[in-house]
Design a protein around this motif. Structure first.
Motif, PDB file in Angstrom:
ATOM      1  N   GLU A 196      52.442  15.522  -4.142  1.00 27.57           N
ATOM      2  CA  GLU A 196      51.479  15.485  -5.241  1.00 27.57           C
ATOM      3  C   GLU A 196      52.240  15.606  -6.565  1.00 27.57           C
ATOM      4  O   GLU A 196      52.735  16.688  -6.906  1.00 27.57           O
TER       5      GLU A 196
ATOM      6  N   ARG B 227      52.444  26.615   4.265  1.00 27.22           N
ATOM      7  CA  ARG B 227      51.552  25.492   4.563  1.00 27.22           C
ATOM      8  C   ARG B 227      50.146  25.744   4.026  1.00 27.22           C
ATOM      9  O   ARG B 227      49.519  24.855   3.436  1.00 27.22           O
TER      10      ARG B 227
ATOM     11  N   ALA C  71      50.354  25.593   0.140  1.00 24.17           N
ATOM     12  CA  ALA C  71      50.633  24.220  -0.289  1.00 24.17           C
ATOM     13  C   ALA C  71      49.393  23.342  -0.122  1.00 24.17           C
ATOM     14  O   ALA C  71      49.072  22.536  -1.007  1.00 24.17           O
ATOM     15  N   ARG C  72      48.708  23.504   0.995  1.00 27.05           N
ATOM     16  CA  ARG C  72      47.506  22.710   1.229  1.00 27.05           C
ATOM     17  C   ARG C  72      46.445  23.000   0.171  1.00 27.05           C
ATOM     18  O   ARG C  72      45.798  22.077  -0.349  1.00 27.05           O
TER      19      ARG C  72
ATOM     20  N   PHE D  69      59.105  24.994  -2.868  1.00 32.52           N
ATOM     21  CA  PHE D  69      57.941  24.503  -3.600  1.00 32.52           C
ATOM     22  C   PHE D  69      58.233  23.179  -4.298  1.00 32.52           C
ATOM     23  O   PHE D  69      57.319  22.397  -4.572  1.00 32.52           O
TER      24      PHE D  69
ATOM     25  N   ARG E 269      59.467  20.615  -3.078  1.00 32.90           N
ATOM     26  CA  ARG E 269      59.162  19.478  -2.206  1.00 32.90           C
ATOM     27  C   ARG E 269      57.724  18.984  -2.389  1.00 32.90           C
ATOM     28  O   ARG E 269      57.396  17.847  -2.040  1.00 32.90           O
ATOM     29  N   LEU E 270      56.876  19.860  -2.940  1.00 28.52           N
ATOM     30  CA  LEU E 270      55.476  19.470  -3.088  1.00 28.52           C
ATOM     31  C   LEU E 270      55.298  18.320  -4.070  1.00 28.52           C
ATOM     32  O   LEU E 270      54.311  17.578  -3.996  1.00 28.52           O
ATOM     33  N   ARG E 271      56.247  18.158  -4.980  1.00 29.08           N
ATOM     34  CA  ARG E 271      56.135  17.065  -5.962  1.00 29.08           C
ATOM     35  C   ARG E 271      56.153  15.704  -5.286  1.00 29.08           C
ATOM     36  O   ARG E 271      55.586  14.724  -5.788  1.00 29.08           O
TER      37      ARG E 271
ATOM     38  N   VAL F 114      47.562  21.248  -3.128  1.00 32.28           N
ATOM     39  CA  VAL F 114      47.443  19.786  -3.060  1.00 32.28           C
ATOM     40  C   VAL F 114      45.976  19.374  -3.087  1.00 32.28           C
ATOM     41  O   VAL F 114      45.575  18.447  -3.815  1.00 32.28           O
TER      42      VAL F 114
END
Length: 390
Positions: free
Chosen positions: A107, A67, A70-71, A100, A102-104, A74
């Protein structure tokens, strides 16, 4: 000293615009990874265009750590519309690509690249199992020599040993039985080969070999932990053997040794029908070069070891021949070479039928030389080892 949950290293390589995390990131609060995020933020101050976030050696990452990272990614993309972030993962760390990826959805300018999806140019020929008979026969033929050679290069009973690029695991089984290492880790990037290796060990009742899935160029093994590291017939099939040697150096203890074997395929020989045999093996070297592999690497071993930082380098060569045991073993090995080299590889290169037929004939003539009552057939191997400086 960092707490066990924070045994990680964060770096930024300005030349490659790459931020890397390695080790274990399992924080309970944001502040526990503040140093790593500080490196990430410094990287953002230098990068233009694309920032690569390398997590190939990130062995563990809990949800809190994910988290936080990822934050940061983003927020960086949203603050800088021109910025793209590529997260570089490895199939060795199976959870990373999906996690990772899932971040797409959050963003679009964050993407994931699993770099070893095309690990090295010749991988497909290994993954489909076609090399298994080749590897099995080769080990049968070379072990007669290597069991006497290995002690000259430093292998004695009781050492901590690693067999990197272990393939189908038969060499590890033989080493376990002959030298009884205190620990033996056998690592390979081919899941099919490792499955075969475990079956071989079970068949022979061998226990204690730690078969491990891993990328030899980016191993998750700790540094400085093995007394003796082997990598046989493998540098020659990687397009970047220097990367493998860098990792062999890293995992070897100071004062320990690494041991490599490689070929010079154009020096395979036979009588009778020497001319046909020589032509085919010269073409084998060219075929492998097309797929960015170097089966002429054997005599270059000393140079590679020097460049990698090893010293006390020992080099010798031996000739596997039809006279070492049952000539049929040698013939079977050549038949396996023909099936893959003149079959799968030559076809994939797009060679015409007339070339492939002449190519095959050289292998058949080598088999003829091996089985001829007055014949001689040989396959040369270079052995080299080097010590990691203390």
């Amino acid at each position: 000293m960092p707490a066990p949950s924070q045994a990680f290293v964060a770096r930024y390589d300005e030349n490659n615009q790459e931020f890397s995390l390695a080790g274990t990131v399992r924080p309970e609060a944001d502040g526990e990874v503040a140093d790593g995020i500080a490196v990430f933020n410094r990287a953002l101050g230098h990068v233009r265009g694309t920032l690569y976030v390398n997590v190939k050696r990130l062995a563990r990452l809990n949800n809190t750590g994910f988290r936080i990272l990822a934050r940061a990614m983003v927020e960086a993309c949203r603050a800088r519309p021109e910025l793209k972030i590529v997260v570089v993962t490895s199939s060795v760390v199976g959870w990373a690509t999906a996690k990772f990826g899932r971040l797409r959805l959050i963003e679009p300018r964050i993407s994931v690249y699993e770099y070893d999806g095309q690990f090295y140019p010749g991988q497909s020929f290994l993954e489909d199992g076609g090399f298994i008979p080749i590897l099995r026969n080769q080990t049968r033929m070379t072990w007669r020599h290597e069991r006497a050679i290995l002690p000259r290069h430093g292998l004695t009973p009781g050492l901590a040993m690693a067999d990197i690029c272990c393939g189908i695991g038969d060499f590890a089984v033989l080493a376990q039985r002959e030298f009884a290492p205190s620990r033996l880790v056998a690592l390979d990037h081919s899941k099919s080969s490792l499955a075969y290796a475990r079956a071989v060990a079970a068949e022979f009742g061998i226990q204690g070999i730690e078969y491990t899935y891993g990328d030899a160029a980016e191993m998750l093994l700790d540094a400085d932990q093995f007394d003796f590291v082997t990598c046989r017939h493998s540098l020659q099939i990687f397009n970047r053997p220097d990367l493998i040697l860098r990792e062999l150096f890293r995992i070897c203890k100071p004062g320990g040794r690494i041991y490599i074997t490689n070929e010079k395929n154009s020096h395979c020989l036979g009588e009778p029908r020497a001319q046909s045999i020589q032509w085919t093996y010269t073409e084998v070297a060219k075929l492998f070069e097309h797929f960015e592999m170097d089966v002429e690497l054997g005599p270059k071993s000393r140079r590679y070891l020097v460049d990698a930082g090893f010293h006390d380098i020992r080099v010798e060569s031996f000739m596997v021949t039809n006279l070492d045991g049952d000539p049929q073993d040698f013939a079977d090995m050549i038949a396996a070479w023909e099936a893959v080299y003149a079959g799968d590889m030559a076809v994939k290169r797009g060679d015409p039928p007339e070339f492939i037929e002449r190519f095959r004939q050289g292998f058949r003539d080598h088999i003829h030389a091996a089985l001829h009552p007055k014949g001689y057939a040989g396959w040369p191997i270079w052995v080299a080892s080097g010590q990691k400086p203390i």
